[in-house]
Design an enzyme around this catalytic site. Structure first.
Site, short mmCIF file in Angstrom:
data_model
loop_
_atom_site.label_atom_id
_atom_site.label_comp_id
_atom_site.label_asym_id
_atom_site.label_seq_id
_atom_site.Cartn_x
_atom_site.Cartn_y
_atom_site.Cartn_z
N THR A 165 4.18 1.87 2.39
CA THR A 165 5.51 2.13 1.83
C THR A 165 6.11 3.38 2.46
O THR A 165 7.28 3.40 2.87
CB THR A 165 5.40 2.33 0.29
OG1 THR A 165 4.94 1.11 -0.29
CG2 THR A 165 6.74 2.71 -0.31
N CYS A 166 5.30 4.42 2.55
CA CYS A 166 5.78 5.70 3.07
C CYS A 166 6.13 5.60 4.55
O CYS A 166 7.09 6.23 5.02
CB CYS A 166 4.71 6.77 2.82
SG CYS A 166 5.27 8.47 2.92
N GLY A 221 0.83 -1.20 0.00
CA GLY A 221 0.00 0.00 0.00
C GLY A 221 0.86 1.25 0.00
O GLY A 221 2.05 1.21 0.35
N CYS A 222 0.27 2.36 -0.38
CA CYS A 222 1.02 3.62 -0.47
C CYS A 222 1.43 4.11 0.92
O CYS A 222 2.61 4.41 1.16
CB CYS A 222 0.21 4.67 -1.21
SG CYS A 222 -1.51 4.81 -0.68
N TYR A 223 0.46 4.19 1.84
CA TYR A 223 0.80 4.62 3.20
C TYR A 223 1.82 3.68 3.83
O TYR A 223 2.77 4.16 4.47
CB TYR A 223 -0.46 4.70 4.06
CG TYR A 223 -1.37 5.87 3.79
CD1 TYR A 223 -0.92 7.19 3.90
CD2 TYR A 223 -2.70 5.67 3.46
CE1 TYR A 223 -1.77 8.26 3.67
CE2 TYR A 223 -3.57 6.75 3.23
CZ TYR A 223 -3.09 8.04 3.34
OH TYR A 223 -3.94 9.10 3.12
#
Lengths: 346, 346, 346, 346
Positions: A153-154, A149-151
Site C-alpha cells: 500500500t505504502c 499488504g502494508c508495504y
C-alpha cells in the site's frame, strides 16, 4: 446496519479492526472469533475495550460460522483460511481477507515467493485487490476483497502517478522501507522482544521479502509492462508507522514542483491521500492512528532522479483501517464513514 | 452547535483539544489562537490535521476575542490568562481554563505553592473544579471551570472512595506517580530532548510539586478534614500515559474484594471510570488516547495497607479529553459526546 | 589469572558477565555453558562479541564441569542449580550464584515467598550475601556468594544509613520501584514484547514480589529488629536502569543537609556509591552501563518524612557487575578491577 | 603519557571522547573546554562522570590554550575553530577536528555544499582524512586530522571493497541511511524533543545533506573516477546507532559468497571492521557503545544488484571512538588502546 464477523480478532490487525468497527455507525460487530481466547470477554484480553463492549471471543465452527454475520473480515493463519473462506463465499457472504492468497493474479508468482502451493487458485478470478484508490469500482461489487499488504500500500500509492504517467524509467527502482514493530503481529518471537528491538535498527528479508512480488504486480499493471524492483524493509523501534523511500530515474528532467503537480492531479479526489507541499516531507506521526497516507516528492535535478517519501500507519491505511475503507465501499456507505479521523501526532 | 474558541491551540493540550473538537458533532471550532504561529494554517504547524481542517491560527486581540466564540478553552501562559479571562466572563462567555489559578479555594495555598501573587482572586468564588465525577452538577451551571491537573485527576479519583468512606487513616498517605513526557508540554528544554530522556527514568520536584496542594485540597474535601500527603512524580520515557500508586493504612483489615466492591459501588454510574477486576491492574496503554481512567486495588493484609493503582492518559482524562467532558456538561450535551472511544493499546 | 566458568551464559545477566570478564585483566573465561546454544560460537548468538572472543557455548556435563574453571558464576534455572552447585563446592570451587536460594538465612521465609521447598538448605550456613558494601569481609573468604537481587541492592543501599543510624521509624516504610525490561531476562513472554511494553507503564506483583522478603531480611539485620515494608515494582519502557523511591518517617526532624551528611559519612570509603549533592537526584542514565549506584536525599520537613531516591543499572550494580565486584574481592584483586567505568549517559 | 585537551567537551561527541580518554592508559585529559559550562565541574554537568574525574570545565583563552596539552581534539562551532586551530598548529600541537572544514580536498565542493566561504583553505594541504582503514599511514604522521562524518564513515567502509575492485557500475548508487538522535548533537531544537521524535520515523535533507559530498569525494578516490550518489538520511527513534543500506548494480553477476570473500580479503587486517557471515546482517545494537563497524552483503542475482548493509555507533566509530583510534595512531600507541570493547547489545 450490517453485521460483521471478525475471524482472528485478537491479533493486532484483528483487534484494531474490532476497535474501529465498534465505533462504526453502520456496523454491528456480531461475532469475534479467536482460537486462543475463545470463551473470554474480549475486554479481558484487551482491557482498552472495557466499557465499550461486552463481546465474547468465540471458537470458530466452520460449518455454521456463516450464519453469524453478513460480511466477514478474516485475519487468520493460512491453513484455516482455505477451510472457511470458500464456504463463506458459497453461502453468499462477503469477505475481506488479510492473507497473501488473494492478492495475486498469477498463481506462479504467489507460489514462488510464498514457497508453497496455492490452496484456493479457483478464487483468484473473483478476488479484487483492495486498494480503493486503484480499484474502487471493482471493490464496490466484489464479494472477495484481498486487503493489500502494508508495504505494498505504502509503495504503490507512492509510485502510481509516476508509473501511470510514464515519467520514470522502470529498471532502476529502489524502495527502501521501514516499519514499526506491530507490523510483525502479536508474536512472542525473540527478535520482537522489547530488550531485543528497542534502541535497535536493522534490515531484514533483504531481496527476498514477499511484498516485493506484490508491489511488482501492481507496478506492472500501472506501467503496462513488467517491473522489477529492489525492496528492503527495516525494523524501526516504534509501535506504529511505516515509511517507503522510493528512488527512480526520470526519463527527462523535471522539477519538484512539476512532479508535485502530477501527484496533486492524480490524487485530487482522494480523501485519504495527502500530498505534502514542496519542501516538506512526511513523518510517520502525521498519519499514525489514521487512514491517511502522506506523500512527499523531491526531484534531485543534479542526478536526474526523483525520490518519493510515503508514510502511513501500518495498522491504519496499511491494514485495519484500509479494510474498513473497503468495507464502506462494499456496503454502499460513504467511503470515509468511521475513518474521518486525523492522525495522533503525539 | 456551539462555537468554541481555543486560546493557546498549538501547545500539546491545545492541539489535542483541537483534534477532538474538530470531530465533535455539537461543536464548531470557530477560532484557534496561537501567538507563536499566528497567520499559519494549523495543518502546516501540525500536519496530522491536514485534510481535516483549513483553520488558520490567529493572534489574540484581547478587546474583541470574545466575539469569536460562545465558549473558550484557555491553555495560556499565566500573564495572558489574567488579561483575557475576566473579560470573557464579563461578556457572558463560558470558559474552561487549564492554568492552576482557578483550581484553588484558598488564595493562600495557591500563593504558597505557586510562589507568586494570585492575580484574579475575585474569580475564585465563581470557578468550579472541573472534575465531573465529583462536581458534575456545579459544572453544569458554571461559567468558569478550572480543568484539573493531570496528577490530581489521577490521584483524586484513585482515592475518592477510600476518603469518602473513611476507611483509611489519612496521616500516612503516599502517592508515587509517573508521567509520560507530553506532560511537560511543547517545550524545548534540554531535559526533554529525546537523547536526554529516552531510556531514562527519574524523580523530580520531590516534596515540592504544585499538584501536591491541589490533591490535598480535594482529599480534604472528600475526607472532611485536612489531609497532607507525600507526592513524588517521575518521568517515564513514553509520550502519553500517567500512573499513580497510592499507599494508605487501613483503619481496619479489609480484603481486596471488599475494597473493590466499595469502588464499584462508588463509581457505578461513571462511564469513564473503569475498576479493574481483582487480580488485575491498570497499564497506561489501556487508557492511552481516551478519556478513561482505570483503577486497580490491592489490599495487603499482611501490612494492613491498601495500594491503589490508577492510570490515565495525561493528555486524555488528565487534560484535553476531560475538558471536553466538562464542555459537554456545560453545554447540555450527553457527557460522552465525542469521547466514547476506547484506548489505543498499540 | 583465574579461570572462570559462566553457567547460563546466554541469558541477559550471563552475557553481560561474559562481556565484562572478557575485558577483565585478571580473568580467563575458560568456559561458557548454555543449554540452548551448546555447540555454537557465542559470537554467533550475540554478535556484539564478534572480534572479541572465539568461545563456543558448551552443554554442561555435571560430573566434569568442575574441571573447567576455578570459580563459577551461575545464572541457571533452579532445577539445575541444585544439581551442580553442591558438587562444585565439594570439589573446592568458588561459586557466585544468581538465584534466590542462597540469599536467605531463614528457610521458612524463602519457602513462603518462593512457594516451594528449598533444595539446598544445608548450604545456607556457608553462603554469604554478596553485597560488598555490607559484607565485604565475609565475601573475601567465602566459597559461596549469593549475588543479591537487583531491587534489593537498590533498596538496601538506599536505606542502610537510615537503618544503621536508627533515625527512622520502621513501621511505615514504602518502597516504590521501577525497572527496565532487561530485568525480566531473555524471555519470549507476551508482556515483554516490544509492541506490548513500549510506551507503557505498569505496576506488577504488588505486595507479593519475592524481593520484598529479601529486602526485609537485610533491613532487619541493619535495624537490629524485624522490619516489614510495602514494595511495589513497576515496569519502565527502557532496556536498562532501575530506581527505588523510598519513604520513611523520621523519628525526629532533620534537614536534607543533615541526612546527606550521614550518607556521606556512611559511604565515604565506597567507590561505587555516589551520594548526589543537595538539590540533585539520580537519573538512571547516570549509572547505566556501570557498577555505580546513585543516591539522592530529600527531607520533607513539612511532613517529617525522608524520601530517598536510588538508581542503578539492573544489569550493572543490580546483577552482572556486582557479581564481578564480589569476584574481585574473592580473588584478592582490587575491588574495582574491570569495573572503573563511568555510566553511559547516552 | 600524552596530555590531551578537549575543546567543546560538553557536546555529545565531546563528552563521549572525555569518557573514553578518562579510561585511556596513555592519555591524561589535561583540559576540558566548554563555553556553556565554564567554571563547573564536568561531573556536575554530566553526573555519570562523578567518581571518575574532578575536572573542571574551562573557558578557552585562545592565546594560551596551546600550553594546556600536547594534542587537542576539537568539537567546536565553526567560528571558533578558525580562530584556534591555526594557532595550535603553529605552536606545534596536534589536532583532531570534528568539523567539516578539513575533510575536503576541494574548496569549491566544500563551499558549494556548506553554502559559505572556507576560512582556512591554506590548511587543506596539511589535513588528513581520519579514516584509519584508508589513511592509516598518513594519519600516523599528521598534525591535523579531520575526523570523518558519521554517515561517510558508515558509507565509505561499506563500499570501499566494491569501489576498489571495480565490480560495480558507479552511476546508480543509492545510499539510504538512518541515524539515532544523538547524531543531532546536544541541541534543544523542537524536532529533537522526545515528544516529537519518539515513535516517529522521518527522512530529512533529502538530496541536499552535506555528507553526500564527503562520501562522493572518497568514493571518487577509491574508484579512480568521479562518483555521484543519492544519499537519504532518516531519523530513527533511538539514542545511538546508524545504518547505511547501499544499492549498486554489479558489472557482472556475482553471488553473495563471492562478494563476501572480497570483503573478507579487503578487511582482513582490520580489527574494527567485522564482516557478517552469509545470511546474517548487522543490527545497530551489535556495535552500539563500541568502535566496531559491521558489514553485511546480499547479492540479488535476480536483479544483478548488490545490497550492502553497514552499521556503527554514530558516537562510536562514527565520531568519538574513531577520533581516539586516530589519536592512538598519531601517538604511536597500539591502535586498539582503550577501544577493545565489544558493543553493548542491551
Amino acid at each position: 446496519m450490517i453485521r460483521v464477523g471478525i475471524l482472528g480478532a485478537t491479533g493486532y490487525v484483528g483487534i484494531e479492526i474490532t476497535r474501529l468497527l465498534l465505533l462504526h455507525p453502520g456496523v454491528e460487530v456480531s461475532c469475534v472469533v479467536s482460537h486462543s481466547f475463545a470463551g473470554k470477554k474480549i475486554s479481558d484480553v484487551y482491557p482498552h475495550l472495557a466499557g465499550i463492549t461486552d463481546l465474547y471471543c468465540e471458537e470458530m465452527d466452520v460449518a455454521s460460522i456463516h450464519e453469524k454475520a453478513d460480511l466477514f473480515i478474516t485475519a487468520l493463519s493460512e491453513g484455516i483460511s482455505s477451510e472457511v473462506i470458500p464456504l463463506l463465499l458459497e453461502k453468499g457472504k462477503k469477505v475481506i481477507d488479510h492473507g497473501g492468497d488473494f492478492r495475486y493474479k498469477s498463481v506462479e508468482i504467489y507460489e514462488k515467493w510464498y514457497g508453497k502451493k496455492h490452496t484456493m487458485p479457483h478464487l483468484l478470478g473473483r478476488s479484487v485487490y483492495g486498494l480503493p484508490e486503484l480499484y474502487r469500482d471493482s471493490i464496490s461489487t466484489a464479494s472477495l476483497v484481498a486487503n493489500p499488504g502494508c508495504y505494498p500500500t505504502c509503495s504503490i500509492l507512492a509510485a502510481a502517478p509516476l508509473m501511470k504517467n510514464r515519467i520514470i524509467s522502470t529498471d532502476n527502482i529502489i524502495i527502501d522501507a521501514a516499519s514499526g514493530v506491530t507490523g510483525a503481529g502479536r508474536k512472542t518471537d525473540l527478535p520482537f522482544q522489547y530488550s531485543e528491538c528497542s534502541q535497535n535498527f536493522k534490515a531484514y528479508s533483504v531481496s527476498t521479502h514477499r511484498h516485493t512480488s506484490e508491489i511488482e504486480q501492481e507496478f506492472g499493471n500501472l506501467a503496462g509492462a513488467p517491473v522489477l524492483i529492489s525492496f528492503t524493509p527495516h525494523l524501526v523501534p516504534m509501535k506504529r508507522g511505516m515509511m517507503c523511500t522510493l528512488y527512480a530515474n526520470l526519463k527527462k528532467r523535471a522539477s519538484t514542483a512539476e512532479i508535485l503537480s502530477i501527484y496533486e492531479e492524480y490524487y485530487k479526489e482522494e480523501f485519504f491521500v495527502r500530498i505534502m507541499p514542496e519542501g516538506r516531507l512526511p513523518e510517520t506521526k502525521y498519519s499514525s492512528g489514521s487512514n491517511f497516507i502522506d506523500i512527499g516528492v523531491v526531484a534531485d535535478e543534479r542526478l536526474g532522479r526523483v525520490i518519493i517519501v510515503s508514510a502511513l500507519d501500518n495498522l491504519g491505511k496499511g491494514a485495519a483501517w484500509q479494510a474498513v475503507q473497503s468495507l464502506n465501499i462494499m456496503c454502499g456507505y460513504d467511503e470515509t464513514t468511521g475513518l474521518k479521523v486525523p492522525g495522533l501526532y503525539l
